[in-house]
Write a protein that holds these residues in place. Sequence first.
Motif, PDB file in Angstrom:
ATOM      1  N   HIS A  73       4.710   1.812   1.275  1.00  0.00           N
ATOM      2  CA  HIS A  73       5.476   2.706   0.425  1.00  0.00           C
ATOM      3  C   HIS A  73       5.051   4.119   0.820  1.00  0.00           C
ATOM      4  O   HIS A  73       3.854   4.382   1.007  1.00  0.00           O
ATOM      5  CB  HIS A  73       5.144   2.485  -1.052  1.00  0.00           C
ATOM      6  CG  HIS A  73       5.677   1.201  -1.609  1.00  0.00           C
ATOM      7  ND1 HIS A  73       7.002   0.830  -1.524  1.00  0.00           N
ATOM      8  CD2 HIS A  73       5.064   0.203  -2.288  1.00  0.00           C
ATOM      9  CE1 HIS A  73       7.188  -0.319  -2.118  1.00  0.00           C
ATOM     10  NE2 HIS A  73       6.023  -0.737  -2.588  1.00  0.00           N
ATOM     11  N   VAL A  74       6.006   5.033   0.938  1.00  0.00           N
ATOM     12  CA  VAL A  74       5.708   6.367   1.457  1.00  0.00           C
ATOM     13  C   VAL A  74       6.129   7.430   0.452  1.00  0.00           C
ATOM     14  O   VAL A  74       7.261   7.419  -0.052  1.00  0.00           O
ATOM     15  CB  VAL A  74       6.413   6.610   2.809  1.00  0.00           C
ATOM     16  CG1 VAL A  74       6.054   7.997   3.348  1.00  0.00           C
ATOM     17  CG2 VAL A  74       6.032   5.529   3.821  1.00  0.00           C
TER      18      VAL A  74
ATOM     19  N   LYS B 159       0.824  -1.192   0.000  1.00  0.00           N
ATOM     20  CA  LYS B 159       0.000   0.000   0.000  1.00  0.00           C
ATOM     21  C   LYS B 159       0.870   1.259   0.000  1.00  0.00           C
ATOM     22  O   LYS B 159       2.008   1.250   0.477  1.00  0.00           O
ATOM     23  CB  LYS B 159      -0.939  -0.009   1.202  1.00  0.00           C
ATOM     24  CG  LYS B 159      -1.992  -1.111   1.113  1.00  0.00           C
ATOM     25  CD  LYS B 159      -2.979  -1.028   2.257  1.00  0.00           C
ATOM     26  CE  LYS B 159      -4.081  -2.064   2.086  1.00  0.00           C
ATOM     27  NZ  LYS B 159      -5.087  -1.987   3.170  1.00  0.00           N
ATOM     28  N   VAL B 160       0.291   2.340  -0.511  1.00  0.00           N
ATOM     29  CA  VAL B 160       1.029   3.593  -0.710  1.00  0.00           C
ATOM     30  C   VAL B 160       0.411   4.685   0.152  1.00  0.00           C
ATOM     31  O   VAL B 160      -0.803   4.912   0.117  1.00  0.00           O
ATOM     32  CB  VAL B 160       1.015   4.011  -2.190  1.00  0.00           C
ATOM     33  CG1 VAL B 160       1.756   5.327  -2.384  1.00  0.00           C
ATOM     34  CG2 VAL B 160       1.623   2.914  -3.059  1.00  0.00           C
ATOM     35  N   PHE B 161       1.249   5.370   0.905  1.00  0.00           N
ATOM     36  CA  PHE B 161       0.843   6.386   1.886  1.00  0.00           C
ATOM     37  C   PHE B 161       1.495   7.697   1.475  1.00  0.00           C
ATOM     38  O   PHE B 161       2.712   7.840   1.525  1.00  0.00           O
ATOM     39  CB  PHE B 161       1.344   5.942   3.263  1.00  0.00           C
ATOM     40  CG  PHE B 161       0.692   6.586   4.452  1.00  0.00           C
ATOM     41  CD1 PHE B 161       0.589   7.957   4.573  1.00  0.00           C
ATOM     42  CD2 PHE B 161       0.216   5.783   5.492  1.00  0.00           C
ATOM     43  CE1 PHE B 161       0.012   8.536   5.698  1.00  0.00           C
ATOM     44  CE2 PHE B 161      -0.368   6.342   6.617  1.00  0.00           C
ATOM     45  CZ  PHE B 161      -0.475   7.717   6.724  1.00  0.00           C
ATOM     46  N   LEU B 162       0.693   8.681   1.059  1.00  0.00           N
ATOM     47  CA  LEU B 162       1.195   9.987   0.622  1.00  0.00           C
ATOM     48  C   LEU B 162       0.945  11.022   1.709  1.00  0.00           C
ATOM     49  O   LEU B 162      -0.158  11.105   2.252  1.00  0.00           O
ATOM     50  CB  LEU B 162       0.520  10.395  -0.686  1.00  0.00           C
ATOM     51  CG  LEU B 162       0.976  11.699  -1.355  1.00  0.00           C
ATOM     52  CD1 LEU B 162       0.782  11.612  -2.862  1.00  0.00           C
ATOM     53  CD2 LEU B 162       0.234  12.922  -0.823  1.00  0.00           C
TER      54      LEU B 162
ATOM     55  N   VAL C 275      10.477   4.631  -0.505  1.00  0.00           N
ATOM     56  CA  VAL C 275      10.202   6.042  -0.213  1.00  0.00           C
ATOM     57  C   VAL C 275      10.502   6.893  -1.436  1.00  0.00           C
ATOM     58  O   VAL C 275      11.518   6.689  -2.109  1.00  0.00           O
ATOM     59  CB  VAL C 275      11.046   6.536   0.985  1.00  0.00           C
ATOM     60  CG1 VAL C 275      10.766   8.003   1.269  1.00  0.00           C
ATOM     61  CG2 VAL C 275      10.765   5.696   2.220  1.00  0.00           C
ATOM     62  N   MET C 276       9.612   7.836  -1.729  1.00  0.00           N
ATOM     63  CA  MET C 276       9.836   8.774  -2.819  1.00  0.00           C
ATOM     64  C   MET C 276       9.585  10.191  -2.313  1.00  0.00           C
ATOM     65  O   MET C 276       8.532  10.474  -1.740  1.00  0.00           O
ATOM     66  CB  MET C 276       8.901   8.494  -3.994  1.00  0.00           C
ATOM     67  CG  MET C 276       9.139   9.440  -5.179  1.00  0.00           C
ATOM     68  SD  MET C 276       7.965   9.190  -6.528  1.00  0.00           S
ATOM     69  CE  MET C 276       6.499   9.950  -5.854  1.00  0.00           C
ATOM     70  N   ALA C 277      10.555  11.068  -2.512  1.00  0.00           N
ATOM     71  CA  ALA C 277      10.413  12.479  -2.158  1.00  0.00           C
ATOM     72  C   ALA C 277      10.020  13.268  -3.399  1.00  0.00           C
ATOM     73  O   ALA C 277      10.548  13.043  -4.488  1.00  0.00           O
ATOM     74  CB  ALA C 277      11.716  13.021  -1.583  1.00  0.00           C
ATOM     75  N   CYS C 278       9.091  14.189  -3.214  1.00  0.00           N
ATOM     76  CA  CYS C 278       8.639  15.008  -4.347  1.00  0.00           C
ATOM     77  C   CYS C 278       8.406  16.439  -3.855  1.00  0.00           C
ATOM     78  O   CYS C 278       7.510  16.675  -3.031  1.00  0.00           O
ATOM     79  CB  CYS C 278       7.358  14.437  -4.931  1.00  0.00           C
ATOM     80  SG  CYS C 278       6.805  15.264  -6.442  1.00  0.00           S
TER      81      CYS C 278
ATOM     82  N   ARG D 237       5.436   5.841 -10.157  1.00  0.00           N
ATOM     83  CA  ARG D 237       6.415   5.090  -9.359  1.00  0.00           C
ATOM     84  C   ARG D 237       5.789   3.876  -8.680  1.00  0.00           C
ATOM     85  O   ARG D 237       6.337   2.767  -8.718  1.00  0.00           O
ATOM     86  CB  ARG D 237       7.029   6.023  -8.303  1.00  0.00           C
ATOM     87  CG  ARG D 237       7.891   5.337  -7.255  1.00  0.00           C
ATOM     88  CD  ARG D 237       9.253   4.908  -7.760  1.00  0.00           C
ATOM     89  NE  ARG D 237      10.003   4.213  -6.717  1.00  0.00           N
ATOM     90  CZ  ARG D 237      10.782   4.827  -5.820  1.00  0.00           C
ATOM     91  NH1 ARG D 237      10.929   6.150  -5.861  1.00  0.00           N
ATOM     92  NH2 ARG D 237      11.428   4.129  -4.910  1.00  0.00           N
ATOM     93  N   PHE D 238       4.617   4.071  -8.045  1.00  0.00           N
ATOM     94  CA  PHE D 238       4.059   3.014  -7.206  1.00  0.00           C
ATOM     95  C   PHE D 238       2.746   2.413  -7.725  1.00  0.00           C
ATOM     96  O   PHE D 238       2.313   1.378  -7.241  1.00  0.00           O
ATOM     97  CB  PHE D 238       3.848   3.529  -5.777  1.00  0.00           C
ATOM     98  CG  PHE D 238       5.126   3.872  -5.065  1.00  0.00           C
ATOM     99  CD1 PHE D 238       6.172   2.960  -4.998  1.00  0.00           C
ATOM    100  CD2 PHE D 238       5.283   5.104  -4.445  1.00  0.00           C
ATOM    101  CE1 PHE D 238       7.353   3.265  -4.326  1.00  0.00           C
ATOM    102  CE2 PHE D 238       6.459   5.422  -3.769  1.00  0.00           C
ATOM    103  CZ  PHE D 238       7.495   4.498  -3.715  1.00  0.00           C
TER     104      PHE D 238
END
Length: 233
Positions: A30-31, A5-8, A53-56, A76-77
Amino acid sequence: MEQKKVFLITGASTGIGEATARMAYEAGYHVVLAARSSARLAALEKELGHDRVMACACDVSDWDDQKNLMATTLERFGRLDVVFANAGFSKGSPFFGGEDKPDEWKQMVLTNVFGAAATARLSLPELVKTAGHFLISGSVVGHITSTRNLYSATKWAVTGIAQSIRNEMVGTGIRVTLIEPGVVDTPFWGSVPKPGTPELKADDIARAVMYAVSQPPHVDVNDILIRPVGQPH
């Protein structure tokens, strides 16, 4: 194999957003880290690990920035499961007396109100696909009357946004949670004096976020109002 799961999180570079990012990562998500401060985001991304982890860099008051954030996340995810619209700031400009600061007011409304609404508008179509969870940072002062500044009014607006989204999304499976902290010891305050001595820690609020997120799919924790012991208002 089940996809992670993806958490923004917006406003993820410091304070409540950063603490929530750490806990979401520890919980196996995934963050996606979003904030204006690219240097802080990059440091947090490196610390937690690039694999999940992805920074944007994103200014939530800019619609195109937020569109890019959502598109980059999906590229990405491939999905969105939890979105925490946490970006915001406070300025203590009074309604009467003192120096006029119209630009300061305008930016606060654009970030705290428009920014949160834009995050919802752009993320909800993806959250519908996963029966996901939308969380939004309000404040104790969006629950009571506060004097001296426009910040309280922006958080009353956020309270209304949360309630409106919840009503609109009935039947979709989406959960909606309004997080309303009292005084928290974070860089959020800047030069604004804190009202009194009791303080929560950012981790206290992050635990409340994760509590709401961790409930079974049929449980919707609508509102978490959390004050430090001894805070009267």
